[in-house]
Design a protein around this motif. Sequence first.
Motif, mmCIF file in Angstrom:
data_model
loop_
_atom_site.group_PDB
_atom_site.id
_atom_site.type_symbol
_atom_site.label_atom_id
_atom_site.label_comp_id
_atom_site.label_asym_id
_atom_site.label_seq_id
_atom_site.Cartn_x
_atom_site.Cartn_y
_atom_site.Cartn_z
ATOM 1 N N ASP A 68 -51.283 98.689 6.703
ATOM 2 C CA ASP A 68 -51.681 99.839 5.900
ATOM 3 C C ASP A 68 -50.948 99.905 4.567
ATOM 4 O O ASP A 68 -51.525 100.293 3.552
ATOM 5 N N SER A 72 -52.602 100.027 0.780
ATOM 6 C CA SER A 72 -52.266 101.018 -0.242
ATOM 7 C C SER A 72 -51.890 100.345 -1.553
ATOM 8 O O SER A 72 -52.288 100.803 -2.634
ATOM 9 N N ASP A 283 -49.642 106.245 4.724
ATOM 10 C CA ASP A 283 -50.104 104.932 5.171
ATOM 11 C C ASP A 283 -48.937 104.075 5.657
ATOM 12 O O ASP A 283 -48.863 102.867 5.398
#
Length: 321
Positions: A68, A72, A283
């Motif tokens: 994640d 990002s 995230d």
Amino acid sequence: MSRLRVGLLANPTAAQGTAHRVGRQVGHLLRLAGISVVDLSGPSAPVARARAEEVRDSLTALVVVGGDGTVSLGAEIVAGTPVRLGIVPAGSGNDFARSLGLAVNDPETSTRALLHALSRPVVTIDAIEITAVGEHAPSQRTLALGNVNLGFDALVNARANSTRTGHTIRYTTAVLRELPAFTPLPFWLEVDGGERTEIDATVLTLCSSGMFGGGMQMVPHSRIDDGVLELATVSGIGRAQLLRLFPRVFAGTHTTLEAVDIRPVREVVVGLRHGRTLRAYADGEPRAVLPLRARVLPGAVRLLADLAPGTDTGADDEGAP
């Protein structure tokens, strides 16, 4: 030779090196398909970002390989540009990719999906912009695509990041270790430019995808393309009730509980009363220390994905690049 040029950015440390291996395989398969691939991976995120930004204007898409946090990073690089963001999940959590129905740690399936998406209409999704506020706050902004964790969920994220076990296991372990000493946090909130309100909350999460922590469905009905976020709060419960809540969050059956409040928002300014210091996570990565402002950027990222049936997204009609 195809006119398509794809940047490939693999996180060399994600999932103990798995992302690096998967990235090499994806790059090889894309080249076999006639795609021009430029490897932008670096020993650190700043180095990879600099390489990607240097050639960004020449790219059709930027494909990120990792978890994640890597997703990002890719979003920050391409947001607001015509460059599409491709995602190859190969990290420890992969919550955002799972919310999209993408295959995890599967180079061949991922490559086929990327190639197919290159011929499909452009899909746009929202991003969350996060900035610190206050007289001495740094002006730098960061972006997230999934969620911003601001309460007990942020403390758990911080603890989970310090261990190297499987993501779901380490997140659950972090919950158990943080819980004994935890008390609700004294937040103040300004929602969509409204007046400041106060709330003592256990969990405070701003959601776009609504999934984090290795499969927790904090807001099961969240959409990543509707131009709004969901502010989820859990308040008025003790430690024992909180412990019982978490299994229900994995199933997404907690939303009807009286302690849970979910409301649509576009912008939130949030801080802590009484001077306590708390760092937000988004995230899976550490972000600004509170107080901060988080707001939705509708349609900020063009996604390179042929999404699973039933996934809610917006597709524009201009076609593939």
